[in-house]
Each structure stands twice: as structure tokens, then as C-alpha cells.
Design a protein around this motif. Structure first.
Motif, PDB file in Angstrom:
ATOM      1  N   ALA A  65       0.983  -1.307  -0.161  1.00 24.20           N
ATOM      2  CA  ALA A  65       0.106   0.036   0.088  1.00 24.20           C
ATOM      3  C   ALA A  65       0.973   1.244  -0.098  1.00 24.20           C
ATOM      4  O   ALA A  65       0.477   2.178  -0.552  1.00 24.20           O
ATOM      5  CB  ALA A  65      -0.830  -0.080   1.329  1.00 24.20           C
ATOM      6  N   THR A  66       1.994   1.352   0.686  1.00 26.54           N
ATOM      7  CA  THR A  66       2.603   2.391   0.879  1.00 26.54           C
ATOM      8  C   THR A  66       4.285   2.008   0.373  1.00 26.54           C
ATOM      9  O   THR A  66       5.399   2.632   1.185  1.00 26.54           O
ATOM     10  CB  THR A  66       2.609   3.291   1.928  1.00 26.54           C
ATOM     11  OG1 THR A  66       2.870   2.329   3.081  1.00 26.54           O
ATOM     12  CG2 THR A  66       1.124   3.715   2.148  1.00 26.54           C
ATOM     13  N   SER A  67       4.430   0.841  -0.075  1.00 21.26           N
ATOM     14  CA  SER A  67       5.857   0.288  -0.044  1.00 21.26           C
ATOM     15  C   SER A  67       6.131  -0.161  -1.746  1.00 21.26           C
ATOM     16  O   SER A  67       5.357  -0.308  -2.406  1.00 21.26           O
ATOM     17  CB  SER A  67       6.262  -0.734   0.823  1.00 21.26           C
ATOM     18  OG  SER A  67       5.256  -1.855   0.373  1.00 21.26           O
ATOM     19  N   LYS A 112       0.919   8.525  -5.721  1.00 18.46           N
ATOM     20  CA  LYS A 112       1.940   8.274  -6.828  1.00 18.46           C
ATOM     21  C   LYS A 112       2.293   6.773  -6.780  1.00 18.46           C
ATOM     22  O   LYS A 112       2.345   6.196  -5.676  1.00 18.46           O
ATOM     23  CB  LYS A 112       3.277   9.218  -6.412  1.00 18.46           C
ATOM     24  CG  LYS A 112       2.986  10.472  -6.435  1.00 18.46           C
ATOM     25  CD  LYS A 112       4.370  11.520  -6.113  1.00 18.46           C
ATOM     26  CE  LYS A 112       4.306  12.650  -6.423  1.00 18.46           C
ATOM     27  NZ  LYS A 112       3.137  13.657  -5.990  1.00 18.46           N
ATOM     28  N   THR A 113       2.031   6.399  -7.883  1.00 17.97           N
ATOM     29  CA  THR A 113       2.529   4.891  -8.184  1.00 17.97           C
ATOM     30  C   THR A 113       3.765   4.786  -9.305  1.00 17.97           C
ATOM     31  O   THR A 113       3.388   5.183 -10.396  1.00 17.97           O
ATOM     32  CB  THR A 113       1.359   4.118  -8.650  1.00 17.97           C
ATOM     33  OG1 THR A 113       0.230   4.330  -7.638  1.00 17.97           O
ATOM     34  CG2 THR A 113       1.744   2.632  -8.410  1.00 17.97           C
ATOM     35  N   LEU A 114       4.758   4.483  -8.984  1.00 18.06           N
ATOM     36  CA  LEU A 114       5.982   4.363  -9.907  1.00 18.06           C
ATOM     37  C   LEU A 114       6.332   3.099 -10.111  1.00 18.06           C
ATOM     38  O   LEU A 114       6.715   2.335  -9.149  1.00 18.06           O
ATOM     39  CB  LEU A 114       6.965   5.442  -9.333  1.00 18.06           C
ATOM     40  CG  LEU A 114       6.505   7.006  -8.910  1.00 18.06           C
ATOM     41  CD1 LEU A 114       7.625   7.599  -8.112  1.00 18.06           C
ATOM     42  CD2 LEU A 114       5.991   7.713  -9.903  1.00 18.06           C
ATOM     43  N   MET A 115       7.020   2.800 -11.344  1.00 19.26           N
ATOM     44  CA  MET A 115       7.556   1.413 -11.581  1.00 19.26           C
ATOM     45  C   MET A 115       8.530   1.649 -12.662  1.00 19.26           C
ATOM     46  O   MET A 115       8.129   2.318 -13.805  1.00 19.26           O
ATOM     47  CB  MET A 115       6.541   0.473 -11.991  1.00 19.26           C
ATOM     48  CG  MET A 115       6.896  -1.045 -12.138  1.00 19.26           C
ATOM     49  SD  MET A 115       5.741  -2.083 -12.562  1.00 19.26           S
ATOM     50  CE  MET A 115       5.339  -2.619 -10.947  1.00 19.26           C
ATOM     51  N   ASN A 116       9.537   0.912 -12.916  1.00 20.60           N
ATOM     52  CA  ASN A 116      10.391   0.918 -13.824  1.00 20.60           C
ATOM     53  C   ASN A 116      10.402  -0.690 -14.342  1.00 20.60           C
ATOM     54  O   ASN A 116      10.679  -1.506 -13.333  1.00 20.60           O
ATOM     55  CB  ASN A 116      11.914   1.088 -13.489  1.00 20.60           C
ATOM     56  CG  ASN A 116      11.835   2.534 -13.466  1.00 20.60           C
ATOM     57  OD1 ASN A 116      11.202   3.601 -13.768  1.00 20.60           O
ATOM     58  ND2 ASN A 116      12.923   3.193 -12.700  1.00 20.60           N
ATOM     59  N   ILE A 117      10.277  -0.941 -15.633  1.00 23.64           N
ATOM     60  CA  ILE A 117      10.406  -2.335 -16.090  1.00 23.64           C
ATOM     61  C   ILE A 117      11.702  -2.167 -17.076  1.00 23.64           C
ATOM     62  O   ILE A 117      11.762  -1.486 -18.028  1.00 23.64           O
ATOM     63  CB  ILE A 117       9.349  -2.971 -16.748  1.00 23.64           C
ATOM     64  CG1 ILE A 117       8.173  -3.038 -15.662  1.00 23.64           C
ATOM     65  CG2 ILE A 117       9.376  -4.370 -17.296  1.00 23.64           C
ATOM     66  CD1 ILE A 117       6.873  -3.510 -16.143  1.00 23.64           C
ATOM     67  N   ALA A 118      12.814  -3.191 -16.856  1.00 21.85           N
ATOM     68  CA  ALA A 118      13.849  -3.079 -17.680  1.00 21.85           C
ATOM     69  C   ALA A 118      14.527  -4.487 -18.086  1.00 21.85           C
ATOM     70  O   ALA A 118      14.318  -5.313 -17.233  1.00 21.85           O
ATOM     71  CB  ALA A 118      14.947  -2.342 -16.954  1.00 21.85           C
ATOM     72  N   GLY A 119      15.359  -4.581 -18.731  1.00 23.62           N
ATOM     73  CA  GLY A 119      16.009  -5.638 -19.171  1.00 23.62           C
ATOM     74  C   GLY A 119      17.363  -5.572 -18.350  1.00 23.62           C
ATOM     75  O   GLY A 119      17.639  -4.747 -17.501  1.00 23.62           O
ATOM     76  N   ALA A 167       0.520   8.137 -11.983  1.00 22.85           N
ATOM     77  CA  ALA A 167       0.846   6.947 -12.183  1.00 22.85           C
ATOM     78  C   ALA A 167       2.308   6.899 -13.297  1.00 22.85           C
ATOM     79  O   ALA A 167       1.556   7.217 -14.613  1.00 22.85           O
ATOM     80  CB  ALA A 167      -0.272   5.836 -12.548  1.00 22.85           C
ATOM     81  N   GLN A 168       3.190   6.295 -13.147  1.00 27.99           N
ATOM     82  CA  GLN A 168       4.209   6.365 -13.990  1.00 27.99           C
ATOM     83  C   GLN A 168       5.138   5.026 -14.347  1.00 27.99           C
ATOM     84  O   GLN A 168       5.488   4.453 -13.293  1.00 27.99           O
ATOM     85  CB  GLN A 168       5.298   7.400 -13.488  1.00 27.99           C
ATOM     86  CG  GLN A 168       6.604   7.666 -14.594  1.00 27.99           C
ATOM     87  CD  GLN A 168       7.209   8.758 -14.058  1.00 27.99           C
ATOM     88  OE1 GLN A 168       7.037   9.891 -14.173  1.00 27.99           O
ATOM     89  NE2 GLN A 168       8.588   8.283 -13.632  1.00 27.99           N
ATOM     90  N   LEU A 169       5.098   4.928 -15.772  1.00 29.34           N
ATOM     91  CA  LEU A 169       5.647   3.349 -15.958  1.00 29.34           C
ATOM     92  C   LEU A 169       6.666   3.810 -16.999  1.00 29.34           C
ATOM     93  O   LEU A 169       6.404   4.486 -18.047  1.00 29.34           O
ATOM     94  CB  LEU A 169       4.782   2.414 -16.598  1.00 29.34           C
ATOM     95  CG  LEU A 169       5.372   1.153 -17.154  1.00 29.34           C
ATOM     96  CD1 LEU A 169       5.979   0.363 -15.877  1.00 29.34           C
ATOM     97  CD2 LEU A 169       3.995   0.216 -17.748  1.00 29.34           C
ATOM     98  N   ASN A 170       8.033   3.322 -16.903  1.00 27.96           N
ATOM     99  CA  ASN A 170       9.056   3.810 -17.678  1.00 27.96           C
ATOM    100  C   ASN A 170       9.747   2.312 -17.972  1.00 27.96           C
ATOM    101  O   ASN A 170      10.321   1.508 -17.307  1.00 27.96           O
ATOM    102  CB  ASN A 170      10.304   4.534 -16.794  1.00 27.96           C
ATOM    103  CG  ASN A 170      11.433   5.024 -17.579  1.00 27.96           C
ATOM    104  OD1 ASN A 170      11.538   4.595 -18.564  1.00 27.96           O
ATOM    105  ND2 ASN A 170      12.021   5.793 -16.761  1.00 27.96           N
ATOM    106  N   LEU A 171       9.471   2.352 -19.318  1.00 26.69           N
ATOM    107  CA  LEU A 171      10.116   1.114 -20.179  1.00 26.69           C
ATOM    108  C   LEU A 171      11.408   1.180 -20.899  1.00 26.69           C
ATOM    109  O   LEU A 171      11.712   0.616 -21.864  1.00 26.69           O
ATOM    110  CB  LEU A 171       9.235   0.618 -20.982  1.00 26.69           C
ATOM    111  CG  LEU A 171       7.633   0.406 -20.456  1.00 26.69           C
ATOM    112  CD1 LEU A 171       6.721  -0.259 -21.380  1.00 26.69           C
ATOM    113  CD2 LEU A 171       7.733  -0.895 -19.409  1.00 26.69           C
ATOM    114  N   ASN A 227       8.619   6.227  -3.748  1.00 21.12           N
ATOM    115  CA  ASN A 227       9.721   5.558  -4.198  1.00 21.12           C
ATOM    116  C   ASN A 227       9.431   4.504  -5.432  1.00 21.12           C
ATOM    117  O   ASN A 227       7.889   4.515  -5.616  1.00 21.12           O
ATOM    118  CB  ASN A 227      10.269   4.683  -3.221  1.00 21.12           C
ATOM    119  CG  ASN A 227      10.709   5.270  -2.143  1.00 21.12           C
ATOM    120  OD1 ASN A 227      11.711   6.274  -2.248  1.00 21.12           O
ATOM    121  ND2 ASN A 227      10.798   5.050  -0.842  1.00 21.12           N
ATOM    122  N   THR A 228      10.130   3.829  -6.159  1.00 20.90           N
ATOM    123  CA  THR A 228       9.794   3.485  -7.478  1.00 20.90           C
ATOM    124  C   THR A 228       9.877   1.675  -7.591  1.00 20.90           C
ATOM    125  O   THR A 228      11.032   1.313  -6.831  1.00 20.90           O
ATOM    126  CB  THR A 228      10.721   3.778  -8.561  1.00 20.90           C
ATOM    127  OG1 THR A 228      10.825   5.455  -8.814  1.00 20.90           O
ATOM    128  CG2 THR A 228      10.348   3.090  -9.864  1.00 20.90           C
TER     129      THR A 228
END
Length: 205
Positions: free
Chosen positions: A38-40, A93-100, A133-137, A63-64
Motif C-alpha cells: 500500500a505504501t511500499s 503516486k505509483t511509480l514503476m520501472n521495467i527494464a532488461g 502513475a508512471q511506468l518507465n520502459l 519510491n519506485t
């Protein structure tokens, strides 16, 4: 491993880390993976091909969360992807990075050609707000959405269902090196709030 349920990486205010190596799975192929609490945040490292049904992160933290996919591996999500959408209120705020594993490698595949939803959205619920809401690919090699042309919705800052429902909808998606999106509907920055102008972006890397 041999478990067949759903998977959570992080819970509540406690961050979590999960690494899946060759021979491992993310539980049932029809199950749901929740990254972050919820907050992590959650950190998911995938060093094998993995298949699930749904992928969710609807936490609220500055945090992401991160998902790292092996250079030659694919994370396949059969039905729905949801980043954000779990809360309504100012400054969510909901932040995520998906990477190789190395920049420009790894693959994320959403859908199997028969519908589904890909949602990146948080909703302020008012005519003011700094939600995102941020998704960085950016560092991912291949990103595919295949819902078929007859159904399925891709919504970036377009409400929790991707259809513009919601007052003050915010979402950002930065695409991967190679991208293919097939869906009936693509909405970016669509809100039904009378005075609120949503701020949402779809960015090509």
C-alpha cells in the motif's frame, strides 16, 4: 518452486524483493502478481521465462518499484496490467520501472489476442492534484500488447477502466526500444472532470 497461488512482492508498508531463476515460476499461470504494498515498493528480478495472468501495482509511495527481466527472457501477462488506480485523492503516486538485465534487452508481453486491459492511471478525484502513475520502459528491449483489434483497452491517464471515467486522471508511459500495441481502444489523458485538465503522456523512447 511448486506453489500455485498468487504472488505478492511487498506488503503494506514493508518493501519486498523476489528473484526467480531458471526452474522457478511466479506461481500459477492464471494467478496475479502484486508488486509493492500500500505504501511500499517491490523489486522483482526474473531470470527465466515466466507467465502470469495479471500484474498489479496500486501502491502510493514516492519510491519506485522495479521489475528486471533477463536479457533473453520474457515476462508474459495473459490478461490485465494495472499500475495505479487503487486510490483516489491528491498527491497519489505509483511509480514503476521495467527494464532488461542490460539496457535494451528483455521482453514484456501483455495479452493473448482475446481482450484485456493495460492501465496506467491515478485519479485525483478533484479539480486539483499532483497525482501520477508512471511506468518507465526505457531500458526494456521489447514491449508487446496484444488484445486483438476487436476488444481490449490501453488507458494512460484515462481513469481506472481506461475509458475516461474519473475526475483528474494522471498517467505517464515511456515506451521500450521496440513496441507493438494491438487493441480496440487507446486513450491518453482522458478525464470526465469538468474543470480539471489531466496531465498525461505517452512517450516514445
Amino acid at each position: 518452486n511448486a506453489y500455485t497461488g498468487n504472488t505478492s512482492v511487498g506488503s503494506g508498508a514493508t518493501a519486498g524483493t523476489l528473484t526467480v531463476n531458471a526452474g522457478g515460476t511466479l506461481g500459477s499461470t492464471s494467478g496475479t502478481v502484486v508488486v509493492g504494498g500500500a505504501t511500499s515498493i517491490g523489486t522483482l528480478n526474473i531470470n527465466t521465462n515466466a507467465t502470469i495472468s495479471n500484474l498489479i501495482d496500486n501502491g502510493n509511495t514516492t519510491n519506485t518499484s522495479t521489475i528486471t527481466i533477463g536479457s533473453t527472457n520474457t515476462l508474459s501477462v495473459g490478461s490485465n496490467f494495472t499500475l495505479g488506480g487503487g486510490s483516489t485523492g491528491a498527491a497519489v503516486k505509483t511509480l514503476m520501472n521495467i527494464a532488461g538485465a542490460t539496457a535494451g534487452t528483455g521482453s514484456l508481453s501483455i495479452g493473448t489476442g482475446s481482450g484485456g486491459s493495460f492501465i496506467v492511471n491515478n485519479t485525483a478525484g478533484a479539480n486539483t492534484g499532483t497525482d501520477v502513475a508512471q511506468l518507465n520502459l526505457t531500458n526494456l528491449g521489447n514491449f508487446t500488447v496484444n488484445f486483438g483489434s476487436a476488444s481490449g483497452v490501453v488507458g494512460i491517464g484515462a481513469g481506472p477502466a481506461g475509458d475516461g471515467t474519473g475526475n483528474g486522471t494522471f498517467g505517464n508511459l515511456t515506451l521500450a526500444a521496440n513496441n507493438t500495441i494491438t487493441a480496440n481502444t487507446l486513450n491518453v489523458g482522458l478525464s470526465n472532470g469538468g474543470a480539471n485538465a489531466p496531465v498525461s503522456f505517452l512517450t516514445f523512447a
